[in-house]
Motif scaffolding. Structure first.
Motif, PDB file in Angstrom:
ATOM      1  N   TYR A 144       1.098   6.646  -7.077  1.00 55.70           N
ATOM      2  CA  TYR A 144      -0.254   7.342  -7.422  1.00 55.70           C
ATOM      3  C   TYR A 144       0.072   8.881  -7.038  1.00 55.70           C
ATOM      4  CZ  TYR A 144      -3.241   3.501  -8.532  1.00 55.70           C
ATOM      5  OH  TYR A 144      -3.598   2.363  -8.939  1.00 55.70           O
ATOM      6  N   THR A 145       1.146   9.234  -5.819  1.00 59.05           N
ATOM      7  CA  THR A 145       1.033  10.394  -5.806  1.00 59.05           C
ATOM      8  C   THR A 145       1.923  11.140  -6.779  1.00 59.05           C
ATOM      9  OG1 THR A 145       1.193  10.089  -3.330  1.00 59.05           O
ATOM     10  CG2 THR A 145       2.153  12.259  -4.117  1.00 59.05           C
ATOM     11  N   ALA A 196       0.894  -1.052  -0.175  1.00 61.23           N
ATOM     12  CA  ALA A 196       0.044   0.033   0.128  1.00 61.23           C
ATOM     13  C   ALA A 196       0.678   1.190  -0.074  1.00 61.23           C
ATOM     14  CB  ALA A 196      -1.020  -0.227   1.336  1.00 61.23           C
ATOM     15  N   GLY A 197       2.058   1.199   0.850  1.00 58.03           N
ATOM     16  CA  GLY A 197       2.772   2.450   0.960  1.00 58.03           C
ATOM     17  C   GLY A 197       3.528   2.730  -0.663  1.00 58.03           C
ATOM     18  N   THR A 214      -8.216   3.151  -2.211  1.00 57.96           N
ATOM     19  CA  THR A 214      -7.914   4.146  -1.277  1.00 57.96           C
ATOM     20  C   THR A 214      -6.591   4.895  -1.599  1.00 57.96           C
ATOM     21  OG1 THR A 214      -9.151   3.072   0.429  1.00 57.96           O
ATOM     22  CG2 THR A 214      -7.627   4.811   0.992  1.00 57.96           C
ATOM     23  N   CYS A 215      -5.533   4.051  -2.016  1.00 49.70           N
ATOM     24  CA  CYS A 215      -4.241   4.315  -2.248  1.00 49.70           C
ATOM     25  C   CYS A 215      -4.248   5.358  -3.607  1.00 49.70           C
ATOM     26  CB  CYS A 215      -3.201   3.137  -2.786  1.00 49.70           C
ATOM     27  SG  CYS A 215      -2.950   2.327  -1.036  1.00 49.70           S
ATOM     28  N   ASN A 216      -5.115   4.930  -4.654  1.00 46.40           N
ATOM     29  CA  ASN A 216      -5.376   5.629  -5.626  1.00 46.40           C
ATOM     30  C   ASN A 216      -5.849   7.126  -5.363  1.00 46.40           C
ATOM     31  OD1 ASN A 216      -6.206   6.670  -8.240  1.00 46.40           O
ATOM     32  ND2 ASN A 216      -6.519   4.775  -9.067  1.00 46.40           N
ATOM     33  N   GLY A 256      -3.450   8.954  -2.970  1.00 44.09           N
ATOM     34  CA  GLY A 256      -2.084   9.511  -3.535  1.00 44.09           C
ATOM     35  C   GLY A 256      -2.150  10.430  -4.685  1.00 44.09           C
ATOM     36  N   TRP A 258      -7.925  -1.853  -0.740  1.00 44.56           N
ATOM     37  CA  TRP A 258      -6.938  -0.788  -0.392  1.00 44.56           C
ATOM     38  C   TRP A 258      -6.396  -0.119  -1.562  1.00 44.56           C
ATOM     39  CZ3 TRP A 258      -3.414  -2.543   4.104  1.00 44.56           C
ATOM     40  CH2 TRP A 258      -3.901  -3.014   5.127  1.00 44.56           C
ATOM     41  N   LEU A 303       0.661   4.071  -2.891  1.00 43.68           N
ATOM     42  CA  LEU A 303       0.610   5.345  -2.501  1.00 43.68           C
ATOM     43  C   LEU A 303       1.447   6.322  -2.936  1.00 43.68           C
ATOM     44  CD1 LEU A 303      -1.286   7.304  -0.751  1.00 43.68           C
ATOM     45  CD2 LEU A 303       0.165   6.805   1.105  1.00 43.68           C
TER      46      LEU A 303
END
Length: 439
Positions: A21-22, A14-15, A150-152, A155, A147, A18
């Motif tokens: 996507y950031t 997930a990290g 959410t990361c999308n 991020g 998840w 994230l």
């Protein structure tokens, strides 16, 4: 013990998602800040041309199967495309920082060049998005696949906010130039990409070896599935109520007298909201019925803001320096962010739930492309062009377009809730190409 190990692996995955996507959101945010910098020096027709810079995100399905199928096995299916694409983005931003600054600062800005520059960055970001979406389907365990949405959401919103809201705030206070900010973002891209290339090992995906021609064939087969066609109806119509608002509201606020510094002062709360809202809504948007619950509520909220937008803009025009007008505009911006977050995150969660991992990023790209095309119809460029065309025929052209968009959204709310519930009830195997024949 195995569960603990699995949870730790999902947290690391997930990290990584994230961070990727950031990075993707940074060039997008800068492209959104440029029209604000050009307000007053670029016509509505030129602003319409700038809005077309994001078009590659709506066309990425044309090369998504190639990104899935062609790769260097030793390097990794996703990193083969991910690393070179991100390095190109970073190098382009770093080397072109001075030229972009000169274009935007010119008394007569070369809008076609600026639009072409950001269109090129969007094309690279679209390619990166295909690789990341495909990686997300296999990087997380099935238990925590939600998840990815959410990361999308977090991020991309964080990257967009840092380079749009953050830049506008710093630039308005005279603390950073466009050249310095673009250069810093480019350097950050290069450093982060190097860390991903050297520090992240990609595990082999089962059945990943697919010829490019076969990948295109499977994408077309997925598009012919009845379930995907019904979802396409939703995605191609749901954003028709917001094209005008998203394309013109902020520009109209500045044109009607709201100081750019006032817009910049919204940076901290909007930055916090863009990150916190996807996290706060994660359980709801990743639930068993994301479309008929979270998505539909987000749509209703956005639709209710259409007439409110007109009222707020009239208040700004009447007293642009008043505290009441500023507070109303700030509340409107936060509510729009909340509605958009509910719609986007719940949509992405549904995509991740039904997408066929065997198609990798192509399936996610197929669904995302339909959503992006829907977001551009009516496109912001058409909305902005329409405002310019109506200016001579109507005392307040924005009111005409807002009424039309609100009417379209009202019809959508009446006709689609039951349709969304039936769509969510479609068994997962019906979303897989070939499942119909097998059954």
């Amino acid at each position: 013990m195995g569960e603990a190990d699995d949870a730790a692996g999902d947290l690391r995955a997930a990290g990584l998602l994230l961070a990727l996507y950031t990075l993707q959101g940074i060039p997008m945010g800068l492209s959104g800040a440029v029209p604000l910098l050009l307000a007053g020096r670029a016509s509505y027709a030129e602003q319409a041309l700038l809005s077309l810079a994001s078009l590659p995100f709506s066309l990425k399905l044309l090369w998504a199967p190639l990104v899935d199928a062609a790769y260097v096995r030793r390097w990794g299916r996703r990193k083969t495309w991910l690393v070179p694409t991100q390095l190109l983005i970073g190098a382009t931003m770093l080397l072109s920082r001075g030229r972009v600054d000169a274009w935007v600062a010119a008394a007569a800005p070369p809008v076609p060049r600026i639009a072409a520059y950001f269109a090129a960055l969007y094309a690279l970001c679209a390619t990166q998005d295909v690789a990341v979406d495909g990686w997300a389907l296999t990087l997380l365990s099935k238990r925590r696949a939600g998840w990815a949405a959410t990361c999308n959401g977090v991020g991309q919103s964080l990257g967009y906010a840092l380079s749009y809201v953050g830049f506008v705030a710093l630039h308005a206070r005279g603390r950073v130039s466009l050249a310095a900010f673009v250069g810093a973002c480019g350097a950050g891209f290069l450093l982060t990409t190097a860390a991903v290339a050297l520090g992240c090992r990609e595990r082999a995906e089962a059945g990943a070896a697919v010829a490019p021609r076969a990948a295109y064939g499977r994408a077309l087969a997925a598009l012919r599935l009845p379930a995907v066609r019904r979802l396409a109806v939703v995605l191609l119509t749901c954003k028709a109520a917001f094209g005008c608002v998203d394309g013109a509201a902020q520009l109209e606020a500045v044109r009607r007298g709201l100081p750019t510094e006032a817009v910049a002062a919204l940076a901290p709360p909007l930055l916090l909201a863009s990150v916190a809202l996807p996290l706060a809504a994660a359980r709801w948007t990743a639930g068993p019925r994301p479309l008929s619950s979270a998505f539909l509520w987000g749509f209703r909220l956005r639709l209710a803001l259409n007439p409110l937008t007109y009222v707020v803009l009239r208040c700004v025009e009447a007293a642009p320096a008043s505290r009441r007008a500023y507070r109303a505009y700030a509340a409107l911006a936060l509510l729009r962010e909340a509605g958009s977050t509910l719609m986007f995150t719940s949509m992405m969660a549904f995509f991740a739930r039904v997408a066929d991992p065997g198609l990798g990023g192509t399936y996610m790209t197929l669904l995302n492309t339909l959503a992006n095309v829907g977001a551009k119809w009516p496109p912001p460029s058409l909305a902005l062009w329409g405002l310019g065309a109506l200016a001579g025929a109507s005392g307040d052209p924005l009111r005409v377009e807002l009424l039309a968009c609100t009417a379209a959204g009202g019809l959508w709310v009446v006709g689609f809730p039951a349709f969304l519930r039936r769509l969510e009830a479609v068994p997962r195997e019906r979303w897989r190409p070939g499942a119909r024949k097998a059954s």
